[in-house]
Motif scaffolding. Structure first.
Motif, short mmCIF file in Angstrom:
data_model
loop_
_atom_site.label_atom_id
_atom_site.label_comp_id
_atom_site.label_asym_id
_atom_site.label_seq_id
_atom_site.Cartn_x
_atom_site.Cartn_y
_atom_site.Cartn_z
N ARG A 147 -77.70 -19.17 -40.93
CA ARG A 147 -77.19 -20.53 -41.12
C ARG A 147 -78.03 -21.31 -42.13
O ARG A 147 -77.52 -22.09 -42.92
CB ARG A 147 -77.18 -21.26 -39.77
CG ARG A 147 -76.02 -20.84 -38.88
CD ARG A 147 -74.71 -21.38 -39.46
NE ARG A 147 -73.56 -20.81 -38.81
CZ ARG A 147 -73.03 -21.29 -37.68
NH1 ARG A 147 -73.59 -22.33 -37.08
NH2 ARG A 147 -71.97 -20.73 -37.15
N ARG A 148 -79.36 -21.11 -42.08
CA ARG A 148 -80.23 -21.83 -43.01
C ARG A 148 -79.99 -21.38 -44.45
O ARG A 148 -80.11 -22.16 -45.39
CB ARG A 148 -81.69 -21.62 -42.63
CG ARG A 148 -82.13 -22.41 -41.41
CD ARG A 148 -83.64 -22.44 -41.31
NE ARG A 148 -84.21 -21.10 -41.16
CZ ARG A 148 -84.48 -20.54 -40.00
NH1 ARG A 148 -84.23 -21.20 -38.88
NH2 ARG A 148 -85.00 -19.33 -39.95
N ARG A 149 -79.63 -20.10 -44.62
CA ARG A 149 -79.39 -19.57 -45.96
C ARG A 149 -78.00 -19.94 -46.49
O ARG A 149 -77.76 -19.85 -47.69
CB ARG A 149 -79.53 -18.06 -45.95
CG ARG A 149 -80.94 -17.57 -45.67
CD ARG A 149 -80.96 -16.05 -45.62
NE ARG A 149 -82.30 -15.54 -45.36
CZ ARG A 149 -82.57 -14.24 -45.17
NH1 ARG A 149 -81.58 -13.34 -45.23
NH2 ARG A 149 -83.80 -13.86 -44.93
N ARG A 150 -77.14 -20.38 -45.61
CA ARG A 150 -75.76 -20.69 -46.03
C ARG A 150 -75.76 -21.88 -46.98
O ARG A 150 -76.42 -22.90 -46.73
CB ARG A 150 -74.91 -20.99 -44.79
CG ARG A 150 -73.43 -21.21 -45.10
CD ARG A 150 -72.68 -21.60 -43.84
NE ARG A 150 -71.29 -21.86 -44.13
CZ ARG A 150 -70.29 -21.03 -43.82
NH1 ARG A 150 -70.55 -19.88 -43.22
NH2 ARG A 150 -69.05 -21.34 -44.10
N LYS A 151 -75.01 -21.77 -48.07
CA LYS A 151 -74.97 -22.82 -49.07
C LYS A 151 -73.79 -23.78 -48.85
O LYS A 151 -73.90 -24.98 -49.10
CB LYS A 151 -74.89 -22.21 -50.47
CG LYS A 151 -76.13 -21.40 -50.84
CD LYS A 151 -76.02 -20.84 -52.23
CE LYS A 151 -77.28 -20.03 -52.59
NZ LYS A 151 -77.19 -19.46 -53.96
N SER A 152 -72.65 -23.24 -48.41
CA SER A 152 -71.49 -24.10 -48.19
C SER A 152 -71.59 -24.79 -46.83
O SER A 152 -72.29 -24.33 -45.93
CB SER A 152 -70.21 -23.28 -48.26
OG SER A 152 -70.23 -22.26 -47.27
N LYS A 153 -70.88 -25.90 -46.69
CA LYS A 153 -70.90 -26.68 -45.47
C LYS A 153 -70.14 -25.96 -44.36
O LYS A 153 -69.07 -25.42 -44.59
CB LYS A 153 -70.29 -28.06 -45.73
CG LYS A 153 -70.39 -29.00 -44.55
CD LYS A 153 -69.81 -30.36 -44.88
CE LYS A 153 -69.90 -31.31 -43.69
NZ LYS A 153 -69.34 -32.64 -44.02
N VAL A 154 -70.69 -26.02 -43.15
CA VAL A 154 -70.05 -25.38 -42.00
C VAL A 154 -69.10 -26.36 -41.34
O VAL A 154 -69.47 -27.50 -41.03
CB VAL A 154 -71.10 -24.90 -40.97
CG1 VAL A 154 -70.42 -24.22 -39.79
CG2 VAL A 154 -72.10 -23.97 -41.63
#
Length: 425
Positions: A298-305
């Motif tokens: 989740r921390r590495r995710r760039k797009s918004k969740v």
């Protein structure tokens, strides 16, 4: 509730259906299932009439007969496994399954009373032809002898519980082990220490829990089965050097005590896992490792969740992480990391969906030259301690009662031997 030992109604003539063999007839007398033969055989009905007549004459109590007259090899194996799984006499009951699978395939329908030494020797030769399911390699001579010993333990258990008649046990108990050089079964390769660079290469590809266990093995030489069950309650922290007493270890059933000293480096690894944890809980949890892995993704995710996607876990998953590692899951985590760092040179470039069945089989069996398993860390520790402090020190730290056992683990230093040879001519 009616006690099954004081059964009042007359038991019925029942049918047990099977997909791969003829249906069997049976009845239940005072809670015990009695097999009568094939359902289509008229003799099964006659056997039923005889048992019911004896049962009624005996005041509705089952007349005890020698179980070996009716029990088959398959039923003996099932009874043994049920007892092994429900008791604590066997540390790894699953180890009996490969040999029992071969025995049942050959003589599953054979009555125990008709089992002979010649049939046991046929089983032994069938084990020689077996191959490991994952690697495809034939079973080694040592592994075959271990499985023959396990089958003997099954028959010894059956003799104790009156399933195996004395004459059968007397016939098979003296079967010879496979001797080196006198069988086609290959010899097992000796376990060697693992190079340090192969261990360090997977650090970034395993969880902090797995890496902590790897480091503890490198520092203490404990067995994989001892590191996965570490609990705070089993660690004596009253002195400068902590002492770990495993709740379960290889020689516990022999009444031997096992102590593992934990020095400053080991204490530094363990302390973060002790803080805020129940003293009875295992220090290293696969469930925690999975939670941390998802947080990192989740921390590495760039797009918004999106709000609806905050938790995508299944309500009732088929498989979910356990609260404790096993030796199998621990080794599997290491194996996956090794295959990630050292992939297959050709097949790893092909998308998974495009692989043929033969290529998938080859990929599943393939091992890189850098492959190693957790028990090799113990051998590395033993070799290092022997070189620096001698074989007696290695024997004490490994928990061996005999120096000969330590010799198996601690390989001699070839460089030192060469140096001494040059000095002495």
């Amino acid at each position: 509730m009616t006690d099954r030992n004081t059964q009042t109604r007359i038991p019925s003539f029942r049918r047990q259906r099977h997909k791969n063999r003829p249906d069997r007839a049976y009845t239940v007398l005072n809670g015990r299932r009695m097999y009568l033969g094939h359902w289509d055989d008229p003799r099964s009905k006659s056997e039923y009439d005889r048992l019911i007549a004896e049962w009624l004459v005996n005041d509705r109590q089952h007349i005890r007969v020698d179980p070996s007259d009716t029990i088959t090899i398959t039923e003996l194996a099932v009874a043994f496994m049920q007892d092994a799984l429900s008791s604590e006499r066997y540390r790894t009951p699953a180890n009996f399954k490969p040999a029992l699978r071969v025995l049942r395939k050959l003589y599953g329908h054979t009555p125990v009373g008709e089992f002979t030494l010649s049939r046991f020797e046929v089983t032994q030769q069938a084990l020689v032809r077996q191959r490991h399911a994952r690697t495809g390699k034939p079973w080694s001579r040592r592994y075959i002898n271990q499985n023959m010993d396990r089958l003997l333990r099954v028959f010894r258990w059956g003799k104790k519980h009156k399933y195996v008649p004395p004459h059968v046990w007397a016939d098979i108990e003296d079967i010879d082990h496979l001797q080196r050089g006198r069988t086609s079964a290959p010899e097992s390769e000796p376990i060697k220490p693992v190079p340090e660079e192969h261990v360090d290469a997977i650090r970034s590809h395993v969880s902090r829990q797995v890496w902590a266990m790897i480091e503890l093995q490198r520092l203490t030489g404990m067995r994989p089965g001892e590191v996965v069950v570490m609990r705070a309650i089993d660690i004596d922290r009253s002195r400068s050097v902590w002492i770990y007493h495993p709740k379960d270890h290889k020689n516990a059933h022999r009444g031997k005590k096992r102590f593992i000293p934990l020095g400053p480096k080991a204490k530094e690894i363990i302390e973060p896992f002790i803080i805020g944890r129940d003293v009875d809980a295992c220090l290293f949890s696969p469930h925690e490792a999975e939670v941390e892995r998802k947080k990192q993704l989740r921390r590495r995710r760039k797009s918004k969740v999106q709000p609806s996607q905050q938790d995508r876990s299944k309500l009732k998953p088929r498989r979910k992480p356990n609260g404790q590692y096993t030796t199998v899951s621990y080794a599997q985590a290491i194996r996956r990391a090794i295959r990630t760092v050292f992939p297959h040179p050709t097949l790893n470039q092909i998308p998974r969906k495009e692989l043929t069945p033969d290529q998938r089989k080859e990929l599943s069996r393939w091992k890189p030259p850098q492959h190693w398993h957790p028990n090799q860390l113990r051998h590395s520790f033993a070799t290092d301690i022997r070189q620096r402090h001698g074989v007696e020190a290695a024997s004490v730290l490994l928990g061996h009662s005999k120096i000969e056992t330590t010799q198996i683990y601690a390989q001699t230093n070839l460089n030192q031997a060469i140096e001494l040879a040059e000095r002495n001519g």
